[in-house]
Design an enzyme around this catalytic site. Sequence first.
Site, PDB file in Angstrom:
ATOM      1  N   CYS A   1       3.435  -2.000   6.787  1.00 37.60           N
ATOM      2  CA  CYS A   1       3.901  -3.366   6.611  1.00 37.60           C
ATOM      3  C   CYS A   1       4.137  -3.655   5.141  1.00 37.60           C
ATOM      4  CB  CYS A   1       2.884  -4.358   7.169  1.00 37.60           C
ATOM      5  SG  CYS A   1       2.907  -4.480   8.970  1.00 37.60           S
TER       6      CYS A   1
ATOM      7  N   HIS B   1      -1.604   1.321   6.914  1.00 40.31           N
ATOM      8  CA  HIS B   1      -1.440  -0.111   6.726  1.00 40.31           C
ATOM      9  C   HIS B   1      -0.872  -0.345   5.335  1.00 40.31           C
ATOM     10  CE1 HIS B   1      -3.366  -1.392  10.402  1.00 40.31           C
ATOM     11  NE2 HIS B   1      -4.482  -0.725  10.127  1.00 40.31           N
TER      12      HIS B   1
END
Length: 277
Positions: free
Chosen positions: A163, A121
């Site tokens: 991301c 992430h």
Amino acid sequence: MENTENSVDSKSIKNLEPKIIHGSQSMDSGISLDNSYKMDYPEMGLCIIINNKNFHKSTGMTSRSGTDVDAANLRETFRNLKYEVRNKNDLTREEIVELMRDVSKEDHSKRSSFVCVLLSHGEEGIIFGTNGPVDLKKITNFFRGDRCRSLTGKPKLFIIQACRGTELDCGIETDSGVDDDMACHKIPVEADFLYAYSTAPGYYSWRNSKDGSWFIQSLCAMLKQYADKLEFMHILTRVNRKVATEFESFSFDATFHAKKQIPCIVSMLTKELYFYH
């Protein structure tokens, strides 16, 4: 293409499950000796793959289904390019920093280059350990020219599947080695780095639970097809096109339906990079 679950690599989205519809070389090779990195050292170099799938409950971050597919694909791809691949799974932020520090202190003098792949992430400028965030700059700084001398003047590639924000791309229709005689010269400490981000600044990065992330799928496919033919920046341009044109999200939630993605390449390389020699 078969519809399978698709996710984004952001800590801020929970339980989102949309789907996808979708060197040195002889002059005979055509590679310029002066303008390409020396890639005929005894070893190609290390490829470190940090694959974070499961996160501490306190972080609120979901498991990254499909990331093991990416890790396996990367391992095969870089082994075929003759790299020494080291896989590390589910590292905390402290373990990531410790690993990168230790690797930067190794003797890379017999290695042509260095590759680090981060699967996790993320947010802009940040990658997540299993227990919290790490500043990407803290990781890459270990390999600066003034801190990792045995990699000075050699390509250092950081590939980041994560991301970089929460924006969604709706898309739009369209028609369409230092030479001996230079050894005494100084070079910038930030030179010879390349950052291959899976998405543009501020945007989500999509990952498929069955096939892996759009970016890593495309990167491995293009390396397998062109690593023995094209310069690396040309390969990455083909990766960009593949991700941009062949992938689109599908979701019953209109907010996440029909979204696109474009990788982002930031290069401080000072020469052309060919994986063959």
